[in-house]
Design a protein around this motif. Structure first.
Motif, short mmCIF file in Angstrom:
data_model
loop_
_atom_site.label_atom_id
_atom_site.label_comp_id
_atom_site.label_asym_id
_atom_site.label_seq_id
_atom_site.Cartn_x
_atom_site.Cartn_y
_atom_site.Cartn_z
N THR A 21 54.83 23.41 -68.52
CA THR A 21 55.08 22.28 -69.69
C THR A 21 53.95 21.13 -69.92
O THR A 21 53.73 20.78 -68.96
CB THR A 21 56.49 21.43 -69.25
N VAL A 22 53.33 21.49 -70.91
CA VAL A 22 52.06 20.48 -71.19
C VAL A 22 52.38 19.52 -72.16
O VAL A 22 53.05 19.51 -73.11
CB VAL A 22 51.01 21.42 -71.95
N ILE A 23 52.35 18.21 -71.64
CA ILE A 23 52.53 16.88 -72.19
C ILE A 23 51.07 16.24 -72.85
O ILE A 23 50.23 16.06 -71.97
CB ILE A 23 53.44 15.99 -71.55
N GLU A 24 51.16 16.10 -74.12
CA GLU A 24 49.80 15.72 -74.70
C GLU A 24 49.75 14.18 -75.03
O GLU A 24 50.87 13.59 -75.49
CB GLU A 24 49.28 16.55 -75.77
N TYR A 25 48.80 13.52 -74.82
CA TYR A 25 48.46 12.37 -75.14
C TYR A 25 47.37 12.12 -76.05
O TYR A 25 46.13 12.63 -75.90
CB TYR A 25 48.42 11.40 -73.86
#
Length: 451
Positions: free
Chosen positions: A212-216
């Motif tokens: 799971t990649v969470i981007e900012y």
């Protein structure tokens, strides 16, 4: 602009105290020699110790049978994750020609860009920390018995345990890749918090592995902060702390032991008559810090370690120069932290690393993105070695060591008459997993700039 206050002082006051800081502020390439650098003989104790580094190396040895099974690409190396050391004489001659200087000594590349599994230096510390966590969990749940072959980690029984646990990390790219790939393979649920500068292909690759990649939109610091917050809410989630982790640091430090053996096998001496210079690209500082620390423990005053950073992200340079370490960021000095060297796009350095190396690091220098791309194309043409932009940061180190600015350091350390017998190592931190189309764009960018 100069009315701005940083840690109680105006920028003008900071610039008067540290004249080189004005050049850093102006985004110029600089070489800073550490005025707190001391002989290693003045230190009486080391924390972490050499025993800690040997323990880490032994743990990686125990896991070799698992690595070999889980990642067949490592079969040839018997499950040991290691890179080659290459001499790059044509690159050295080209650098000498460009700067019109005689560059004494031999120039090598430590090929961490081709490390198996995740194709960067992060395959050392990142993979080591996850393996140690997996070992600790297996022992605490009674799965791992003394004398057991670690290939058992590649079994449904072990995966069933790890699937009940999660791992989180904040990253600009390469650390996220190494943590994501190894954790997912072991069976953990994985969350990689990634900053805006992380390359799309790295995010895509992680997602293809079930991560799971969470981007900012924000930079590295935000990604780390959010990863830390997430793990605090879940007692079965383990956070890999790139800024403060001793285990990451030890995983990287093992590289020094391995390099020492490589040099010996190649009949390359490192002693008082044959100095070793090592140039390490630096982001938050964990990778280069661990390697430099290990090298100092092995070679003492005969090795000289320098960090290299982009002019737009010189966090360790500012942190160490001012002795503020993680109390200061590049943004405090109105530097934007925007660079094509994504792995080095860090605004605030690790205070843990900065303080450990306060008297052991010889210095830090900065390099423009333009020069990173030019050196990328030159290295590809001359040596057929393809690196990502951040990995080129170390290449100019040998030039700096022959410059007027380094003269005081060379004389103070009695190196002037020994430079002809010196060895210089550029640590190539990443590149082999860059998609071909992306690497072509990097090369073309450098090619245009040099024309």
């Amino acid at each position: 602009m100069l009315e701005k206050i940083v840690q109680g002082k105006s920028l003008e006051t900071w610039f008067n105290e540290f004249p080189k800081l004005r050049e850093v502020y102006d985004l110029k390439e600089v070489l800073w020699i550490n005025d707190k650098y001391e002989s290693i003989k003045s230190k009486t104790s080391f924390e972490p110790s050499m025993d800690d580094i040997l323990d880490a190396m032994n743990r990686l040895g125990r896991f070799a049978s698992y690595i070999k099974v889980a990642f067949p690409v490592t079969r040839e190396s018997d499950g040991i994750i290691e890179s080659e050391l290459f001499e790059i004489e044509m690159m050295k001659n080209d650098l000498a020609k460009k700067v019109n200087m005689d560059l004494e000594g031999r120039l090598f590349i430590k090929g961490d860009h081709a490390l198996p599994i995740s194709g960067s230096i992060k395959a050392r510390g990142g993979i080591y920390e996850v393996l140690k966590h997996a070992e600790d969990l297996a022992i605490s749940h009674g799965l791992l018995k003394e004398g057991m072959d670690y290939s058992a980690f590649d079994s449904e029984e072990f995966r069933a345990l790890f699937s009940q646990h999660s791992i989180a990390v904040g990253s600009t790219g390469n650390l996220g890749l190494s943590i994501g790939i190894i954790s997912a393979r072991l069976g953990f649920k994985v969350y990689v918090h990634m900053s805006s500068d992380a390359k799309k292909w790295k995010k895509d690759l992680l997602r293809s592995k079930g991560v799971t990649v969470i981007e900012y939109e924000s930079d590295y610091s935000k990604a780390v902060e959010e990863g830390r917050k997430q793990s605090e809410l879940d007692d079965k989630m383990y956070f890999v702390d790139d800024e403060n982790s001793v285990n990451l640091f030890l995983g990287y430090a093992v590289a020094a032991l391995r390099l020492s053996k490589q040099l010996k096998d190649m009949n390359i001496a490192v002693d008082s008559e044959h100095p070793l210079f090592v140039y390490l690209p630096c982001g938050v500082g964990g990778g280069p810090g661990g390697v430099a620390y290990g090298l100092k423990l092995i070679f003492g005053d005969n090795v000289h370690c320098f960090f290299a950073e982009p002019t737009h992200s010189p966090c360790m340079l500012i942190g160490m120069m001012t002795s503020l370490h993680d109390k200061v960021s590049v943004q405090d000095f109105d530097i934007d932290n925007k660079t094509a060297a994504d792995g080095l796009a860090v605004g605030r350095p690790s205070g843990f690393v900065g303080k450990i190396l306060e008297n052991l690091l010889s210095g830090v220098y900065s390099v423009t993105d333009e020069n990173l791309f030019i050196m990328l194309s030159d290295l590809a043409d001359l040596e057929e070695i393809y690196l990502e932009p951040s990995a080129l940061a170390g290449v100019k180190g040998i030039v700096h060591m022959h410059s007027e600015e380094a003269k005081g350091y060379i004389e103070k350390n009695n190196l002037a008459d020994k430079m002809k017998d010196s060895v210089h190592i550029v640590w190539a931190t990443g590149g082999s997993m860059v998609p071909e189309a992306e690497m072509k764009l990097y090369y073309e960018t450098g090619d245009k700039l040099r024309k």
